[in-house]
Scaffold this active site. Structure first.
Site, mmCIF file in Angstrom:
data_model
loop_
_atom_site.group_PDB
_atom_site.id
_atom_site.type_symbol
_atom_site.label_atom_id
_atom_site.label_comp_id
_atom_site.label_asym_id
_atom_site.label_seq_id
_atom_site.Cartn_x
_atom_site.Cartn_y
_atom_site.Cartn_z
ATOM 1 N N GLU A 130 45.402 -21.612 -77.161
ATOM 2 C CA GLU A 130 44.975 -22.858 -76.534
ATOM 3 C C GLU A 130 43.528 -22.754 -76.065
ATOM 4 O O GLU A 130 43.096 -21.717 -75.569
ATOM 5 C CB GLU A 130 45.885 -23.171 -75.342
ATOM 6 C CG GLU A 130 45.723 -24.563 -74.784
ATOM 7 C CD GLU A 130 46.815 -24.880 -73.776
ATOM 8 O OE1 GLU A 130 46.484 -25.511 -72.745
ATOM 9 O OE2 GLU A 130 47.995 -24.516 -74.005
ATOM 10 N N ASP A 132 41.054 -25.318 -73.682
ATOM 11 C CA ASP A 132 41.187 -26.505 -72.833
ATOM 12 C C ASP A 132 39.886 -27.004 -72.245
ATOM 13 O O ASP A 132 39.066 -26.217 -71.764
ATOM 14 C CB ASP A 132 42.067 -26.187 -71.611
ATOM 15 C CG ASP A 132 43.517 -25.952 -71.954
ATOM 16 O OD1 ASP A 132 43.932 -26.311 -73.065
ATOM 17 O OD2 ASP A 132 44.233 -25.413 -71.097
ATOM 18 N N GLU A 134 40.051 -29.644 -69.163
ATOM 19 C CA GLU A 134 40.920 -30.448 -68.307
ATOM 20 C C GLU A 134 40.074 -31.071 -67.202
ATOM 21 O O GLU A 134 39.248 -30.394 -66.575
ATOM 22 C CB GLU A 134 42.037 -29.596 -67.705
ATOM 23 C CG GLU A 134 43.102 -29.227 -68.723
ATOM 24 C CD GLU A 134 44.255 -28.450 -68.110
ATOM 25 O OE1 GLU A 134 45.413 -28.792 -68.405
ATOM 26 O OE2 GLU A 134 43.993 -27.515 -67.340
ATOM 27 N N ASN A 149 39.766 -23.482 -70.115
ATOM 28 C CA ASN A 149 40.705 -22.369 -70.138
ATOM 29 C C ASN A 149 40.865 -21.879 -71.567
ATOM 30 O O ASN A 149 40.667 -22.640 -72.527
ATOM 31 C CB ASN A 149 42.067 -22.788 -69.568
ATOM 32 C CG ASN A 149 42.798 -21.638 -68.897
ATOM 33 O OD1 ASN A 149 42.535 -20.471 -69.200
ATOM 34 N ND2 ASN A 149 43.713 -21.951 -67.997
#
Length: 349
Positions: A130, A132, A134, A149
Site C-alpha cells: 500500500e 497512501d 490520506e 504511509n
C-alpha cells in the site's frame, strides 16, 4: 493543467507553472529559472495525459454519492449519514506515475477522511502492499492535515506514517497530489514539490511494495481516530462532505486483474526508474519537511525505541516535535482501517 489527448507528450503549461512558482515562493527563495527547472523535471515522463473516469476507473461503492461532471473529467465523492463513496482503477499497475488534483470539503470536517492511495489488499489479503495519501479533516478554524504511509508484504503492524501541514488551504482550490513508484524508490509530490522519498534498501526486505496495485480514491468516516485521536467526530448536520477529483493520471505498467498478465516490458518501466530529484527539488523537499512535517515514525520513540533500519534523521529533526501526534497515531493503530475491494465490500486491514 490543460487537457491533452491520450498519448500526447506533456509540456509545462503556463497555469501549472504559475501554481508551482507560487508554491516555491512559499517554500524557498529559489529563482524563477530554478522553479521552472523543478516544474518540468518530472514531466519528462512520456504520455502523462489526463483521463476521463470511463477511460481508466470504475466505481467501488457509494452509488449516487459518486457523481461525474465535465464529461467524466471531474469526479465528486460525497460522505453523508448513509454512506461514503469511492472509485478504483480498472487495471492493476506495477510501478508508474499516479496523480490527481483534489479539492477537499470546507468548513467543519472533523472525522472525515479522504484517501488517494494504491493497494492490492483485495488480492493479497495477508501480504498486501500500500502507498497512501490520506487527508484528515478538522474542526472549523483548524486546517486539514495530510499523511503519507507505505506498507509492503502485509507489514501493517509497522506503520511508516508521516504527517504534514500545508502551505495553502486545500479546500479553496484544486491541488495536485502524485505518487511515483519504481522498482527502487517511491516519491510523494504535492503540486510537483517532492515531500517524501522512500528508497528501497536491503534492510527493508519485502516491506518495500513490490506487487501490482490498483489506484483508489475514497471518502469515509474516520471518527474513531482521524481528528485528535477520535475526540472530534463527523457531524452529519454539515453533510454532505464533498471531495472533488480532476486531472486524473494513470501512467504505468498495467496488469490485467483477471490473470495478472502485464501489458509492458522492462524498457517501458525504465523511465520511472530513471527519475531522480534535481538539486532544486531536493532542497524544496528538505525545506518543506523542516517547516511542515508534524509527525514521522522515524522520530517516534514511543512506538519504536529502536529506529527502523531505513530511518535517517534529516535536517527536519532540528525543529520537529512529535508530541500530540503520537497519541493520535496510537488511536489510529487500534482502529480498524477500512479499504474496499473491487466488489465494493469493506476490508479491514
Amino acid at each position: 493543467m490543460n487537457k491533452r489527448e491520450k498519448g500526447e507528450m506533456v509540456v509545462c503549461s503556463s497555469s501549472f507553472f504559475f501554481l508551482l512558482l507560487a508554491s516555491s515562493l512559499l517554500l524557498s527563495s529559489s529563482t524563477t529559472s530554478s522553479s521552472s527547472h523543478a516544474a518540468c523535471s518530472i514531466l519528462k515522463l512520456p504520455n502523462l495525459a489526463t483521463l476521463s473516469f470511463e477511460e481508466g476507473y470504475t466505481q467501488l461503492f457509494g452509488d449516487s454519492n459518486l457523481m461525474l461532471h465535465r464529461n467524466g473529467r471531474t469526479v465528486h465523492l460525497s460522505l453523508d449519514q448513509r454512506t461514503g463513496a469511492g472509485f478504483a482503477s480498472q487495471d492493476l499497475y506495477l510501478h508508474g506515475f499516479f496523480s490527481a488534483s483534489i479539492k477537499l470539503p470546507s468548513d467543519y470536517a472533523a472525522g472525515v477522511v479522504v484517501a488517494f492511495y494504491m493497494s492490492n489488499g483485495d488480492i493479497f489479503e495477508k501480504t498486501h502492499d500500500e502507498l497512501d495519501f490520506e487527508f484528515l479533516g478538522n474542526i472549523r478554524g483548524r486546517e486539514w492535515r495530510v499523511q503519507t504511509n507505505v506498507y509492503g508484504n502485509g507489514s501493517t503492524a509497522i506503520g511508516r506514517e508521516e504527517r504534514y501541514g500545508l502551505w495553502f488551504d486545500p479546500t479553496e482550490d484544486f491541488h495536485q497530489y502524485s505518487i511515483l513508484w519504481s522498482h527502487d524508490k517511491i516519491l510523494f509530490y504535492i503540486d510537483n514539490t517532492p515531500i517524501r522519498e522512500v528508497i528501497r534498501t536491503q534492510a527493508m526486505g519485502g516491506q518495500f511494495p513490490s506487487k501490482p496495485m490498483s489506484l483508489y480514491a475514497t471518502i469515509w468516516d474516520g471518527s474513531n481516530w482521524a481528528t485528535l485521536g477520535g475526540r472530534y467526530k463527523v457531524n452529519y448536520k454539515y453533510s454532505p462532505y464533498v471531495a472533488e477529483f480532476e486531472d486524473l493520471i494513470l501512467r504505468g505498467c498495467a496488469v490485467d486483474p483477471s490473470d495478472h498478465t502485464q501489458s509492458c516490458q522492462r524498457p517501458d518501466v525504465l523511465p520511472y526508474d530513471a527519475i531522480t530529484m534535481s538539486t532544486v527539488q531536493r532542497s524544496a523537499m528538505e525545506k518543506f519537511r523542516k517547516k511542515y512535517m508534524t509527525y514521522s515514525y522515524c522520530h517516534d520513540r514511543v512506538r519504536y525505541q529502536t529506529l527502523l533500519p531505513e530511518c535517517k534523521i534529516g535536517p527536519e529533526s532540528e525543529s520537529f516535535h512529535s508530541s500530540g501526534e503520537t497519541k493520535l497515531n496510537k488511536h489510529r493503530n487500534r482502529a480498524k482501517r477500512h479499504r474496499w475491494s473491487s466488489a465494493g465490500t469493506a476490508l479491514s486491514v
